[in-house]
Scaffold this motif. Structure first.
Motif: not given
Length: 182
Positions: A67-91
């Protein structure tokens, strides 16, 4: 799991969230979340932010395998977050294990700049790399702009759910599950 920065374009990169920078997530989310979501909460979302993005909660998220977790950087500045769950079933697709786009929050100053579009493309690329047949996410049912954006990215509503947060205004607890088949 890779722990290095990912360069998505000359102005957009993903920096892994680690123990060393976990304390930066709460202040980042205190800048990104309230302008768009404060109205959902009796306290403007302060409880949710403290509960979900305090150092302890972030470290707990980091302990989740795949479940990688990222700080989103735009033009060198932190502007948000992104997180995936790579193997997650969808109901909605019980026979397929997909990639769940678990968290994507961007500061409103980035809206309309192509940042979200690039993050969605990176999410699709990750899912394809992993051999996934679908990507899915959950969004507030009252956030029409977000839903419209996801629809433009190829997602469609495949289910609904309700949140149980007692501190959230009852009328805003609805969510949609959106899925994109790859």
């Amino acid at each position: 799991m890779r722990k290095e920065n990912r360069i998505l374009s000359p102005s957009l990169s993903l920096e892994p969230v680690t123990e060393d920078n976990a304390a930066t997530i709460l202040p980042l989310m205190q800048a990104c979340y309230p302008p768009v979501y404060a109205h959902l909460w009796a306290d403007g979302g302060e409880w949710y932010l403290r509960e979900t993005y305090c150092v302890e909660a972030v470290l707990k998220d980091l302990a989740e395998i795949e479940a990688p977790y990222w700080i989103v950087k735009w033009k060198g500045n932190p502007v948000g977050i992104l997180r995936w769950r790579r193997h997650k079933p969808c109901v909605d697709y019980p026979d397929k294990v997909g990639l769940k786009l678990h968290r994507i929050y961007l500061h409103p100053s980035t809206h309309g700049q192509g940042v979200g579009r690039q993050l969605m493309a990176a999410t699709d690329a990750e899912a394809r790399y992993l051999g996934k047949a679908l990507v899915w996410l959950e969004a507030m049912d009252t956030q029409q702009a977000a839903q419209g954006f996801y629809e433009k990215m190829g997602y469609r509503v495949t289910g609904t759910l309700r949140l149980s947060f007692s501190r959230m205004h009852e009328k805003y607890r609805g969510m949609v599950r959106m899925t994109k088949l790859l």
